[in-house]
Structure formats: C-alpha cells, structure tokens
Scaffold this motif. Sequence first.
Motif, mmCIF file in Angstrom:
data_model
loop_
_atom_site.group_PDB
_atom_site.id
_atom_site.type_symbol
_atom_site.label_atom_id
_atom_site.label_comp_id
_atom_site.label_asym_id
_atom_site.label_seq_id
_atom_site.Cartn_x
_atom_site.Cartn_y
_atom_site.Cartn_z
ATOM 1 N N LYS A 158 36.495 27.859 77.551
ATOM 2 C CA LYS A 158 37.794 27.222 77.324
ATOM 3 C C LYS A 158 37.923 26.060 78.297
ATOM 4 O O LYS A 158 37.772 26.228 79.503
ATOM 5 C CB LYS A 158 38.931 28.216 77.519
ATOM 6 C CG LYS A 158 40.284 27.621 77.233
ATOM 7 C CD LYS A 158 41.320 28.696 77.034
ATOM 8 C CE LYS A 158 42.697 28.166 76.777
ATOM 9 N NZ LYS A 158 42.848 27.246 75.696
ATOM 10 N N GLN A 176 40.348 21.925 83.639
ATOM 11 C CA GLN A 176 40.251 23.337 84.026
ATOM 12 C C GLN A 176 39.313 24.053 83.059
ATOM 13 O O GLN A 176 39.333 23.777 81.858
ATOM 14 C CB GLN A 176 41.632 24.008 83.970
ATOM 15 C CG GLN A 176 42.667 23.385 84.879
ATOM 16 C CD GLN A 176 42.349 23.585 86.347
ATOM 17 O OE1 GLN A 176 41.909 24.655 86.758
ATOM 18 N NE2 GLN A 176 42.558 22.542 87.137
ATOM 19 N N ASN A 222 37.613 27.958 81.840
ATOM 20 C CA ASN A 222 37.689 29.408 81.852
ATOM 21 C C ASN A 222 36.565 29.909 80.951
ATOM 22 O O ASN A 222 36.332 29.343 79.881
ATOM 23 C CB ASN A 222 39.045 29.898 81.362
ATOM 24 C CG ASN A 222 39.261 31.370 81.624
ATOM 25 O OD1 ASN A 222 38.472 32.027 82.284
ATOM 26 N ND2 ASN A 222 40.336 31.891 81.083
#
Length: 163
Positions: free
Chosen positions: A71, A53, A55
Amino acid sequence: MADQDFNMQPLPNGADTAPAVGLISQYIKDLSFENPNAPAIYQNQNAPTVDVQFNIGGAQVGDEVHEVVLKIEVRAENEGQVAFIVDLSYAGLFGFRNVPADQIQPYLLGEGPRLIFPFARRVLADAVRDGGFPPLLLEPIDFNTLYLQSQESQGQQGVAGQA
C-alpha cells in the motif's frame, strides 16, 4: 519453469521436495487519485511537497498461496493546498512449495514487495502523470533491510518489556 512449479503436478526426478517460490500473478487491488483543488492548483508553478507512506501486508489466501499487498499513500501539497492524493494497493500472489513456515513471513514482507514494487511504482507514476502533474518516480526501496530492521526493533522492544 514457474508455471510448471505451481500446477501442483509432481515434478520429474523427485524434484517436488525442493523448496520453491513463484510469483503467480500481480494486480491493482485499489487505486484512488484525488485532485481536490483543480484547476486552481495548476496555476501555481512551485514544486509541491510530497509525503509518501508505505505499508506491507501478507496473508495466506489458499493452499500454498499467499498474497502480498503493498500500500502506497502519497500526499502532495503546494503552499498549503493539496495538489493531489494517491492511494494505491498493489498486490502479488505467491505460490510456496516445501518452504519452511518460518521462512514464509520474511519472504512475504521482504522479497515479495521487492518483486512487485517496480510495477506499483509505474502505476503510481502513470496515475500522477494522468492527473496532470509530472510523473512521481519513487526511488528503489530495500524492503529486505526494512524487514530486518523492523524485526530487530521488535526484538529490542520485547526485551525492554521483559526487563
């Protein structure tokens, strides 16, 4: 030339009015590697399922200086057991001079992450390798296209909300 651009001294021949952007510094802001099921996880020879994931955040941290934080969160599981978890916040400081305000956010959320991603990818691969697993080599990401897609979807949501 990047050093000259951001020492805030006037540039020769009136060039100090031209827009300029430069990467001042890049650094690990936070890094965590967890291997909660060691040493048992090393006895399983199957390849883990990996979930990645991303960010991206950007903020002004000084006069004409912005920070971009990429991130990356990775969770690898093997037959229901966590093999490893990595959380990396990798940041870059960017200096802007004479850049229109409406152009800063697209740069921070598109071009900035593109510039620092190869270095974050290396830190992540090294952390996974140092944790006793094969290095995790992430594929290149087109952050500019992702930014444009997010802007487009937000525009469509705004139009739908007004209808």
